[in-house]
Design a protein around this motif. Structure first.
Motif, PDB file in Angstrom:
ATOM      1  N   LYS A 157      22.547  62.541  35.575  1.00  0.00           N
ATOM      2  CA  LYS A 157      21.529  63.105  36.423  1.00  0.00           C
ATOM      3  C   LYS A 157      21.982  63.180  37.876  1.00  0.00           C
ATOM      4  CE  LYS A 157      18.658  62.677  32.917  1.00  0.00           C
ATOM      5  NZ  LYS A 157      17.449  61.891  32.840  1.00  0.00           N
ATOM      6  N   PRO A 158      21.479  64.189  38.580  1.00  0.00           N
ATOM      7  CA  PRO A 158      21.711  64.220  40.025  1.00  0.00           C
ATOM      8  C   PRO A 158      20.941  63.076  40.683  1.00  0.00           C
ATOM      9  CG  PRO A 158      20.175  65.931  39.365  1.00  0.00           C
ATOM     10  CD  PRO A 158      20.724  65.335  38.113  1.00  0.00           C
ATOM     11  N   VAL A 168      15.262  64.105  39.270  1.00  0.00           N
ATOM     12  CA  VAL A 168      14.155  63.211  38.959  1.00  0.00           C
ATOM     13  C   VAL A 168      14.515  61.826  39.470  1.00  0.00           C
ATOM     14  CG1 VAL A 168      12.767  62.178  37.139  1.00  0.00           C
ATOM     15  CG2 VAL A 168      13.604  64.505  36.881  1.00  0.00           C
ATOM     16  N   PRO A 169      13.680  61.229  40.305  1.00  0.00           N
ATOM     17  CA  PRO A 169      14.004  59.909  40.849  1.00  0.00           C
ATOM     18  C   PRO A 169      14.216  58.880  39.745  1.00  0.00           C
ATOM     19  CG  PRO A 169      12.084  60.832  41.956  1.00  0.00           C
ATOM     20  CD  PRO A 169      12.406  61.737  40.808  1.00  0.00           C
ATOM     21  N   ASN A 170      15.091  57.964  39.982  1.00  0.00           N
ATOM     22  CA  ASN A 170      15.372  56.907  39.019  1.00  0.00           C
ATOM     23  C   ASN A 170      14.368  55.771  39.178  1.00  0.00           C
ATOM     24  OD1 ASN A 170      16.400  54.451  37.953  1.00  0.00           O
ATOM     25  ND2 ASN A 170      18.397  55.423  37.764  1.00  0.00           N
ATOM     26  N   GLY A 215      16.925  69.991  39.351  1.00  0.00           N
ATOM     27  CA  GLY A 215      16.191  69.253  38.333  1.00  0.00           C
ATOM     28  C   GLY A 215      16.253  67.769  38.598  1.00  0.00           C
TER      29      GLY A 215
END
Lengths: 344, 344
Positions: B6-7, B51-53, B49
């Motif tokens: 994920k980014p 999404v915070p961790n 896209g």
DNA sequence: CACAGGGGTGGTAGCGCGATCAATGGAGTG
DNA sequence: CACTCCATTGATCGCGCTACCACCCCTGTG
């Protein structure tokens, strides 16, 4: 210094006079560790009441210890059984269960699932029918690279992603049993369109009639939604028919119970005036009177096995990498709701 | 560079050409932020896209968004109802539900709860009866400094930690109803010793008889465990009595359903030969035939309210800090399992 | 006796995010 | 026009833990 709350790995390291990496090794049971050091650290850990922070651990490991259960099943008993089976498999592990019901039929359903999965970054998810039958969710999991297992009434996916039963054949067996007792006018309360299990059970029903050369009038098939209320309406419709069916197969126990309710409400006796067969063998099947002849769906075993599949590559090292079964046969349970028809 | 998956917030910051703190401000809806900057960042977020961790967030905030449900309740329908109520309250929040059944009677029960709470560092926990009646668990939560709410059949704690019903009075009302119909030999299937709800319901039962000047032989009280099986055994014992009771109050619906089952199994008619009253108003009460006269226990509302109490100081800022009620009155539901006794 | 080898240990750099506090820039004021 | 003030923004540290790699010291060998 203990700032706000719990002691951290640093506190343990400082007090034990070792580096925090060594403490980490103790926690993670690293084999290459001097026995004395280990003992000393464990001593300090228990004195301090130190408990590792799961969030920090998850962050560093880039992996957490949460298993998700996604469902939109209207049957409470079913969902509880699944939870029970999963928790049984997760017992004495560090995994926890996080439950996520979703709104079937909501147009944002798939979006909701995606948001949930993306946000939580679970170790794995399990899908219950009917949402498990949606090919999109499996696709979604593959896209997100998240472990998943689907439960269902027919194989829809590779065996490591699937735990299934064989609903079709066992329903045929159940209906053949009715036929062998002399029933000819047999009603079906079908499950909702779009449910694989509903289609399988209906197919099993039709196969039996076809095999016996019985022509099935459309009117003997009523639609239900797997809920008691819809089952009641469907049963009333069937029982209003003239001539009436002498037996009804309901696609799940809730609707079978509703059929019994409808029959008794209009003064009929079961099984004398009407034979009833259900599906699932949930608690209500044996609790009502007369107890229902039904198909035992091994849901708890299936759920346990599904959870074990999810955990397989985590515990794979331990050597207990037994291949979990993917197909669970359902069996017909004979109880007291079936008898030969009155005028046979 | 997108390494494995994920980014991250850094990727967003770099691509949007701002600092990650600014991105963080966008995510957390900080008010002091230039509209253009916000728009640009949001643009990049949706393109990537991102999404915070949640784990990282939990670590930095020293707080997570998990609500626990701890229970040892044998009634599946009850547990599902509680989950439904809680999830209703948590809908559209970032909180998730993590379910933890525990083994009642296990000697390590309290240790298990402690381990669970210490490890998971939940935002809050909710306890279902019967474990909620255990004063030790409340003590434990206070010691660990974790938010908690207990559900129960009588007030046992400060109102912000408690959601309760008034079982005693409503049972008195129910039994008075039986008495007013002419019943004198009324049996009780009691709940397990040590359950507060069982004691309350029994007290309500005894109060009614005492108020009517009826002397209660010990033999008319049978012990159950809130499960169908124990209810069946208890009902059989009562129905073996001579003379038989003309009415039975069962301390929950499971056992009331078992009483109906036992009566019908020996060919008795309900309510003609035996009146039955249950408690809880779970699904089975209205599904069986005849539908049970029972006490509606507003479990879903209670669970929703309990969850809202847990979330109160999180959403307190928003102004909707409405005081959640702590006492939920139960009400008697008249259905078809009660009638005057045969020989009146 | 010098050196290789390996079990045991620590230093340090992340994991992804939030928060403090200082810095920047532009508008407003005398 | 110089200065103050406020609205925005960024550099840097810390949350608690794991991982990579270097390091130490002790034993064994040529």
């Amino acid at each position: 210094m203990e700032r706000t709350g719990k002691p951290t790995i640093n506190d343990v390291a400082r007090i034990a006079g070792v580096s925090k990496k060594t403490v980490s090794r103790v926690i993670n049971r690293s084999p290459l560790l001097n026995g004395d050091t280990r003992a000393k650290v464990e001593q300090v850990i228990s004195e301090l009441g130190y408990v590792p922070n799961v969030q920090a651990r998850a962050l560093a490991l880039r992996r957490n210890f949460l298993i998700g259960l996604i469902h939109d099943n209207p049957n409470a008993q079913m969902v509880m059984n699944v939870q029970a089976g999963m928790l049984e498999a997760m017992r004495d592990t560090e995994f926890e269960l996080i439950v996520r019901p979703i709104d079937r039929g909501s147009s944002t359903m798939l979006e909701d699932v995606r948001n949930f999965l993306e946000r939580q970054r679970l170790y794995g998810v399990m899908f219950l029918p009917p949402v498990s039958e949606n090919e999109m969710v499996a696709e979604l999991c593959r896209e997100l690279g998240i472990r998943y297992v689907r439960m269902g009434s027919a194989t829809l996916d590779a065996s490591e992603h699937m735990v299934a039963s064989n609903d079709c054949d066992v329903v045929t067996e159940a209906v053949n049993h009715l036929i062998s007792l002399g029933h000819r006018r047999i009603g079906l309360i079908a499950g909702p369109h779009g449910f694989r299990s509903a289609r399988e059970r209906r197919k099993g029903f039709e196969n039996a009639l076809e095999g016996a050369g019985i022509k099935l009038p459309r009117s003997l098939i009523a639609d239900g939604n797997y809920t008691f209320e819809t089952g009641l309406a469907a049963a009333d419709r069937l029982l209003d028919l003239s001539p009436r069916p002498t037996a009804i197969f309901a696609s799940n126990d809730e609707m079978a119970a509703a059929t019994l309710h409808a029959a008794r409400r209009r003064g009929m006796s079961v099984p004398e005036d009407l034979s009833i067969v259900g599906f699932d063998d949930t608690a209500i099947a044996s609790h009502i009177w007369p107890p229902l002849t039904t198909v035992h769906w091994p849901i708890i075993s299936m759920a346990r096995s599904a959870a074990l599949k999810l955990l397989a590559d985590f515990f794979g090292d331990d050597g207990n990498a037994v291949e979990e079964p993917s197909l669970f046969p359902s069996t017909l349970i004979h109880r007291a709701s079936v008898a030969p028809p009155r005028e046979g």
